[in-house]
Enzyme design. Structure first.
Site, mmCIF file in Angstrom:
data_model
loop_
_atom_site.group_PDB
_atom_site.id
_atom_site.type_symbol
_atom_site.label_atom_id
_atom_site.label_comp_id
_atom_site.label_asym_id
_atom_site.label_seq_id
_atom_site.Cartn_x
_atom_site.Cartn_y
_atom_site.Cartn_z
ATOM 1 C CB SER A 90 -2.305 5.506 25.148
ATOM 2 O OG SER A 90 -0.939 5.642 25.407
HETATM 3 N N1 SAH Z 1 0.956 10.399 26.484
HETATM 4 C C1 SAH Z 1 0.590 10.190 25.093
HETATM 5 C C2 SAH Z 1 1.252 8.970 24.524
HETATM 6 C C3 SAH Z 1 2.564 9.280 23.928
HETATM 7 S S1 SAH Z 1 3.386 7.883 23.219
HETATM 8 C C4 SAH Z 1 -0.931 10.102 24.980
HETATM 9 O O1 SAH Z 1 -1.565 11.112 25.175
HETATM 10 O O2 SAH Z 1 -1.471 9.045 24.692
HETATM 11 C C5 SAH Z 1 4.908 7.943 24.077
HETATM 12 C C6 SAH Z 1 5.742 9.180 23.892
HETATM 13 O O3 SAH Z 1 6.935 8.994 24.662
HETATM 14 C C7 SAH Z 1 6.203 9.455 22.463
HETATM 15 O O4 SAH Z 1 5.773 10.727 22.091
HETATM 16 C C8 SAH Z 1 7.748 9.403 22.563
HETATM 17 O O5 SAH Z 1 8.387 10.356 21.730
HETATM 18 C C9 SAH Z 1 7.969 9.715 24.019
HETATM 19 N N2 SAH Z 1 9.242 9.287 24.608
HETATM 20 C C10 SAH Z 1 9.967 8.166 24.373
HETATM 21 N N3 SAH Z 1 11.068 8.157 25.136
HETATM 22 C C11 SAH Z 1 11.064 9.302 25.869
HETATM 23 C C12 SAH Z 1 11.937 9.873 26.858
HETATM 24 N N4 SAH Z 1 13.069 9.269 27.243
HETATM 25 N N5 SAH Z 1 11.598 11.059 27.398
HETATM 26 C C13 SAH Z 1 10.465 11.700 27.023
HETATM 27 N N6 SAH Z 1 9.593 11.217 26.107
HETATM 28 C C14 SAH Z 1 9.882 10.028 25.542
#
Ligand code: SAH
Length: 207
Positions: free
Chosen positions: A54
């Site tokens: 993000s």
């Molecule tokens: N927290 C991160 C952003 C990750 S983007 C940061 O440091 O900025 C969102 C993440 O959610 C992606 O890696 C995607 O694979 C994950 N995601 C999507 N659906 C999910 C689910 N049902 N359970 C766990 N992770 C999920």
């Protein structure tokens, strides 16, 4: 410090603990090698598998909305490379973070170990249903967009706790704060936002 002052404080982030955590954590250690030069850019960055880390402002805003004071057990859904989990780990006692893409979960575990972070546990699985073995949670942070707040996550929220989640369509969402107090749930909208979709049982049914 330029990121903290120019992107966060200037836009209204005022929780000093959040600002300090983001001034301290080496974001470049959580960004893939190829785009390391962009680590502090004012935008989301691609981390592969169609996923992103993000924009720093959004991570700060979500952390601030959780109003953490240091003693909380936090659930994060959507670990990605682990950066946001570390921000939460500096603000709370313990973080359980769930990632549905196995390779990203493995990368996050490596990044966290390399950074010497001991109070984050990465679980590989579907976090749209939360993580019942460690529930309830004082705070829940969801880093992927849902069509509606998953009932399982609301259920796993402790009394006095807050759930921060982007809710809306696949293209545009609002960041909502759902608070539980004495059996009552209240919801408020904090900001417009755009996240990658939350998959899984209580997210979007996508291939
Ligand atoms: N927290 C991160 C952003 C990750 S983007 C940061 O440091 O900025 C969102 C993440 O959610 C992606 O890696 C995607 O694979 C994950 N995601 C999507 N659906 C999910 C689910 N049902 N359970 C766990 N992770 C999920």
């Amino acid at each position: 410090m330029q990121m903290v002052e120019g992107q966060l404080r200037r836009r209204g982030i005022h929780d000093e603990r959040v600002l300090e955590a983001m001034a301290t954590i080496p974001r470049e250690k959580f960004v893939p090698d190829l785009i390391r030069a962009s680590s502090y850019a004012d935008e989301p960055l691609s981390i592969g598998h169609g996923q992103t880390i993000s924009q720093p402002y959004i991570t700060a805003l979500m952390a601030e909305l959780l109003e953490l004071t240091g003693g909380e057990k936090v659930l994060e859904v959507g670990t990605g490379c682990g950066y946001h989990a570390v921000v939460l780990a500096m603000l709370a006692r313990e973080v359980i973070t769930v990632e549905i893409v196995g390779e990203l979960a493995a990368t996050a575990r490596r990044n966290l170990a390399a950074a010497g972070i001991c109070n984050v546990t990465v679980i590989t699985g579907d976090g749209s249903v939360g993580y019942p073995p460690e529930a309830p949670y004082d705070a829940i942070s969801v880093a992927a967009a849902a069509p509606a707040a998953p009932p399982s996550l609301v259920r796993q929220l402790a009394d006095g706790g807050r759930l921060v989640i982007p809710v809306g369509s696949l293209d545009a969402q609002e960041l909502r704060v759902i608070s539980r107090s004495g059996g009552q749930l209240t919801t408020r909208a904090a900001s417009a936002c755009r996240f990658v979709p939350l998959r899984g049982g209580e997210g979007w049914a996508l291939n």
